[in-house]
Design an enzyme around this catalytic site. Structure first.
Site, short mmCIF file in Angstrom:
data_model
loop_
_atom_site.label_atom_id
_atom_site.label_comp_id
_atom_site.label_asym_id
_atom_site.label_seq_id
_atom_site.Cartn_x
_atom_site.Cartn_y
_atom_site.Cartn_z
N ALA A 21 2.35 -9.08 2.10
CA ALA A 21 3.03 -9.47 0.86
C ALA A 21 2.40 -8.94 -0.43
O ALA A 21 1.87 -9.70 -1.23
CB ALA A 21 3.13 -10.99 0.82
N CYS A 22 2.50 -7.64 -0.64
CA CYS A 22 1.97 -7.04 -1.87
C CYS A 22 2.75 -7.52 -3.10
O CYS A 22 2.24 -7.45 -4.21
CB CYS A 22 1.94 -5.52 -1.78
#
Length: 187
Positions: A129-130
């Site tokens: 989850a950047c």
């Protein structure tokens, strides 16, 4: 190693999932910059089990039925990049972290820019989850899918949490350690 791909329609455009027989190696955007992620020369296989499971879990995520992915991952990158990407997997659903917090977490507190660069090269967007990584000032910063998509993903998660817990999402302030919903774009 052989790689396979499947195109997956989503609310943020068509995604291309790439997998080896070991795990998911990439989840690429519709307008992907070809230099951002290492090219793997995959062949199309829409029935590959890892790709089918990726599509199923992404559909559940976008429909608000999934807050955690459970997929085998096959990250391709440097040891430093893999540390950063592993840290992305540890950010709880609906929460955010700053680049500086990630740098501290992986034991390189002065490597904030290197963390940002590794975050930008994350081959498995959404799942690693950047989009949950923001600037120290709480502002949205660079994202391969675009800032509008980053905001949409954060709102999607915040809405899901609010619906499930009847609470706004918690954000950890890097400077004070306080937790709360202080950044307006997560409302």
């Amino acid at each position: 190693m052989n790689y396979f791909f499947k195109r997956i329609p989503s609310p943020v455009g068509e995604l291309t999932a790439i997998a080896s027989d070991t795990g998911l190696a990439a989840l690429l955007w519709e307008n992907e910059n070809p230099r951002r992620v290492r090219q793997m020369s995959p062949q199309e296989d829409p029935t590959h089990p890892i790709l089918l499971e990726t599509a199923r879990q992404l559909n559940e995520y976008f429909s608000g039925k999934r807050s955690r992915f459970d997929l085998p991952l096959d990250f391709i990158g440097t040891d430093f990049q893999k540390k950063v990407w592993q840290a992305l997997l540890e950010i709880p659903f609906g929460e955010t972290r700053s680049y500086a917090q990630i740098a501290h977490q992986i034991g390189h507190p002065t490597a904030v820019r290197a963390v940002g660069a590794a975050n930008g090269k994350n081959p498995i967007s959404i799942i690693a989850a950047c989009h949950r990584v923001i600037g120290s000032d709480g502002k949205l910063t660079g994202f391969a899918g675009g800032l509008a998509v980053k905001a949409l993903l954060l709102r999607l998660e915040a809405t899901h949490i609010h619906r499930e817990t009847k609470q706004a999402p918690l954000i950890t302030d890097e400077k004070t350690g306080d937790r709360g919903n202080k950044f307006g774009y997560l409302v």
